[in-house]
Design a protein around this motif. Structure first.
Motif, PDB file in Angstrom:
ATOM      1  N   UNK A  45      56.083 -41.278  83.100  1.00 50.70           N
ATOM      2  CA  UNK A  45      56.547 -40.904  84.444  1.00 50.70           C
ATOM      3  C   UNK A  45      56.648 -39.401  84.601  1.00 50.70           C
ATOM      4  N   UNK A  46      57.124 -38.724  83.556  1.00 48.42           N
ATOM      5  CA  UNK A  46      57.218 -37.260  83.610  1.00 48.42           C
ATOM      6  C   UNK A  46      55.831 -36.643  83.754  1.00 48.42           C
ATOM      7  N   UNK A  47      54.870 -37.145  82.995  1.00 52.04           N
ATOM      8  CA  UNK A  47      53.501 -36.619  83.074  1.00 52.04           C
ATOM      9  C   UNK A  47      52.914 -36.834  84.464  1.00 52.04           C
ATOM     10  N   UNK A  48      53.152 -38.014  85.044  1.00 51.86           N
ATOM     11  CA  UNK A  48      52.639 -38.285  86.384  1.00 51.86           C
ATOM     12  C   UNK A  48      53.256 -37.333  87.407  1.00 51.86           C
ATOM     13  N   UNK A  49      54.541 -37.064  87.275  1.00 55.27           N
ATOM     14  CA  UNK A  49      55.199 -36.150  88.220  1.00 55.27           C
ATOM     15  C   UNK A  49      54.674 -34.727  88.068  1.00 55.27           C
ATOM     16  N   UNK A  50      54.311 -34.354  86.850  1.00 64.01           N
ATOM     17  CA  UNK A  50      53.695 -33.037  86.653  1.00 64.01           C
ATOM     18  C   UNK A  50      52.329 -32.997  87.340  1.00 64.01           C
ATOM     19  N   UNK A  51      51.546 -34.066  87.185  1.00 62.25           N
ATOM     20  CA  UNK A  51      50.224 -34.123  87.812  1.00 62.25           C
ATOM     21  C   UNK A  51      50.327 -34.046  89.326  1.00 62.25           C
ATOM     22  N   UNK A  52      51.351 -34.684  89.876  1.00 60.01           N
ATOM     23  CA  UNK A  52      51.534 -34.703  91.327  1.00 60.01           C
ATOM     24  C   UNK A  52      52.159 -33.419  91.858  1.00 60.01           C
ATOM     25  N   UNK A  53      52.616 -32.571  90.952  1.00 65.75           N
ATOM     26  CA  UNK A  53      53.255 -31.326  91.380  1.00 65.75           C
ATOM     27  C   UNK A  53      54.718 -31.486  91.728  1.00 65.75           C
ATOM     28  N   UNK A  54      55.317 -32.620  91.376  1.00 64.95           N
ATOM     29  CA  UNK A  54      56.732 -32.848  91.647  1.00 64.95           C
ATOM     30  C   UNK A  54      57.620 -32.212  90.588  1.00 64.95           C
ATOM     31  N   UNK A  55      57.052 -31.940  89.431  1.00 67.05           N
ATOM     32  CA  UNK A  55      57.755 -31.237  88.355  1.00 67.05           C
ATOM     33  C   UNK A  55      56.877 -30.097  87.863  1.00 67.05           C
ATOM     34  N   UNK A  56      57.529 -29.000  87.503  1.00 69.00           N
ATOM     35  CA  UNK A  56      56.798 -27.882  86.901  1.00 69.00           C
ATOM     36  C   UNK A  56      56.942 -27.947  85.388  1.00 69.00           C
ATOM     37  N   UNK A  57      55.841 -27.730  84.668  1.00 69.51           N
ATOM     38  CA  UNK A  57      55.953 -27.717  83.207  1.00 69.51           C
ATOM     39  C   UNK A  57      56.852 -26.580  82.737  1.00 69.51           C
ATOM     40  N   UNK A  58      57.579 -26.839  81.659  1.00 68.72           N
ATOM     41  CA  UNK A  58      58.345 -25.760  81.026  1.00 68.72           C
ATOM     42  C   UNK A  58      57.382 -24.756  80.395  1.00 68.72           C
ATOM     43  N   UNK A  59      56.296 -25.300  79.879  1.00 70.74           N
ATOM     44  CA  UNK A  59      55.237 -24.472  79.319  1.00 70.74           C
ATOM     45  C   UNK A  59      53.917 -25.216  79.478  1.00 70.74           C
ATOM     46  N   UNK A  60      52.825 -24.471  79.530  1.00 71.90           N
ATOM     47  CA  UNK A  60      51.522 -25.077  79.707  1.00 71.90           C
ATOM     48  C   UNK A  60      51.183 -25.255  81.174  1.00 71.90           C
ATOM     49  N   UNK A  61      50.027 -25.877  81.434  1.00 69.27           N
ATOM     50  CA  UNK A  61      49.556 -26.011  82.808  1.00 69.27           C
ATOM     51  C   UNK A  61      48.844 -27.348  83.006  1.00 69.27           C
ATOM     52  N   UNK A  62      48.909 -27.839  84.243  1.00 72.44           N
ATOM     53  CA  UNK A  62      48.161 -29.027  84.641  1.00 72.44           C
ATOM     54  C   UNK A  62      47.321 -28.674  85.862  1.00 72.44           C
ATOM     55  N   UNK A  63      46.112 -29.246  85.931  1.00 72.84           N
ATOM     56  CA  UNK A  63      45.189 -28.921  87.017  1.00 72.84           C
ATOM     57  C   UNK A  63      44.620 -30.192  87.636  1.00 72.84           C
ATOM     58  N   UNK A  64      44.395 -30.147  88.932  1.00 71.87           N
ATOM     59  CA  UNK A  64      43.726 -31.207  89.673  1.00 71.87           C
ATOM     60  C   UNK A  64      42.469 -30.613  90.286  1.00 71.87           C
ATOM     61  N   UNK A  65      41.319 -31.084  89.859  1.00 67.57           N
ATOM     62  CA  UNK A  65      40.030 -30.553  90.316  1.00 67.57           C
ATOM     63  C   UNK A  65      39.980 -29.029  90.186  1.00 67.57           C
ATOM     64  N   UNK A  66      40.506 -28.540  89.072  1.00 70.75           N
ATOM     65  CA  UNK A  66      40.478 -27.107  88.788  1.00 70.75           C
ATOM     66  C   UNK A  66      41.564 -26.296  89.470  1.00 70.75           C
ATOM     67  N   UNK A  67      42.394 -26.931  90.289  1.00 72.51           N
ATOM     68  CA  UNK A  67      43.486 -26.240  90.997  1.00 72.51           C
ATOM     69  C   UNK A  67      44.817 -26.570  90.321  1.00 72.51           C
ATOM     70  N   UNK A  68      45.666 -25.560  90.206  1.00 74.45           N
ATOM     71  CA  UNK A  68      46.953 -25.779  89.541  1.00 74.45           C
ATOM     72  C   UNK A  68      47.747 -26.865  90.261  1.00 74.45           C
ATOM     73  N   UNK A  69      48.244 -27.847  89.509  1.00 78.06           N
ATOM     74  CA  UNK A  69      48.996 -28.957  90.094  1.00 78.06           C
ATOM     75  C   UNK A  69      50.193 -28.439  90.884  1.00 78.06           C
ATOM     76  N   UNK A  70      50.394 -29.046  92.034  1.00 79.93           N
ATOM     77  CA  UNK A  70      51.526 -28.669  92.882  1.00 79.93           C
ATOM     78  C   UNK A  70      51.166 -27.742  94.011  1.00 79.93           C
ATOM     79  N   UNK A  71      50.004 -27.104  93.949  1.00 80.08           N
ATOM     80  CA  UNK A  71      49.584 -26.227  95.038  1.00 80.08           C
ATOM     81  C   UNK A  71      49.042 -27.077  96.186  1.00 80.08           C
TER      82      UNK A  71
END
Length: 293
Positions: A45-71
């Motif tokens: 669930x935490x990983x999914x929320x990071x992917x959706x941009x609902x949570x920001x990683x403490x460290x590291x980055x997640x991207x959706x189609x090359x765009x930073x998650x949450x933008x």
């Protein structure tokens, strides 16, 4: 090299003193269906929320189609279906679909009409008259009829009967054939086994396996169903999991089977058959305590 539909790079997420995700890295290729598996509390669930941009990683980055998650740009590429859908009770099913379409802004109307027919839902009724299963159908139709590049589905068949689960599986396969990428979190291993090209497994906040389904089966080897007195197979090369049965044991073996067959000679085996390994057995081989250590 094609841009991954969804990508995690060394993602760490901490809540106070609790580490929910640690060094999580994986890619979801465009036009594929990827299953996301793990026991309760593993970090799904935490990983999914990071992917959706609902949570920001403490460290590291997640991207959706090359765009930073949450933008805003990343969100435009996404469609999401939660496991427990909440909708507007006073709206009809059709009005709800129109509202969700306006929020996303890019919907295939012909595809939506076909999905309404396939899922057999009466969109003239108000949402407050819907069962949990029908609310789930509306959310699935909205996501699957969108032109979003990435569909994030979290326990999406919760509340659906077996016939509608089959419709769901067909719809997901068709979505991938159209070039959409599906990231499917599910506890229903048969569902994942039927529709997924790849599997990502998480345990205690860490990725323990990310591979193509075909590769997993090759690594897992075969299962021997043994009838009779089975000797102690502890330490036998290639033996992964031994599961006692009423009349013997089910044994998962990877690699050369010679050591296992030689070990059986010390027992009183009356019957020995082989079969393809199931995803459930693969899953358990990664989550039993000996493997975890």
């Amino acid at each position: 090299m094609a841009t991954p539909a969804l990508s995690f790079h060394e993602v760490r997420k901490v809540f106070g003193e609790t580490v929910a995700l640690e060094q999580v890295s994986f890619d979801v290729a465009a036009g594929t269906v990827t299953g996301f598996l793990g026991p309760n509390g593993a970090g799904k669930s935490t990983a999914l929320r990071v992917a959706l941009g609902l949570l920001r990683p403490t460290r590291g980055e997640a991207f959706v189609m090359g765009q930073r998650a949450g933008t805003p740009t990343a969100r435009r590429h996404l469609a999401y279906v939660p496991g427990d859908v909440s909708l507007w009770p006073r709206l009809s099913g059709a009005e709800t679909l129109d509202l969700l379409a306006s929020l996303h802004g890019d919907v295939d109307e012909a595809r939506r009409d076909q999905l309404i027919a396939d899922f057999e839902v009466d969109v003239r009724l108000r949402v407050r008259a819907y069962s949990k299963g029908n609310r789930q159908k509306i959310a699935l139709i909205a996501a699957l009829s969108s032109r979003a590049d990435v569909l994030v589905l979290d326990e999406p068949t919760s509340g659906l009967d077996p016939l509608m689960e089959r419709v769901f599986r067909t719809s997901v396969t068709e979505a991938a054939a159209r070039g959409q990428s599906v990231f499917l979190s599910s506890h229903i291993l048969s569902e994942v086994e039927h529709v997924c090209d790849n599997v990502v497994m998480i345990r205690a906040g860490r990725i323990v396996q990310a591979a193509r389904m075909s590769e997993l089966r090759e690594r897992a080897g075969v299962v021997f169903d043994v009838i009779g007195e089975v000797p102690d197979l502890t330490g036998v090369a290639g033996v992964l999991v031994v599961t006692p049965t009423n009349d013997g044991a089910s044994v998962s073996v990877s690699g050369p089977t010679g050591p296992f067959l030689a070990a059986l000679s010390s027992g009183r085996v009356t019957s020995l058959t082989t079969r393809d390994v199931s995803l459930e057995e693969i899953f358990l081989s990664y989550y039993d305590e000996p493997h975890a250590r």
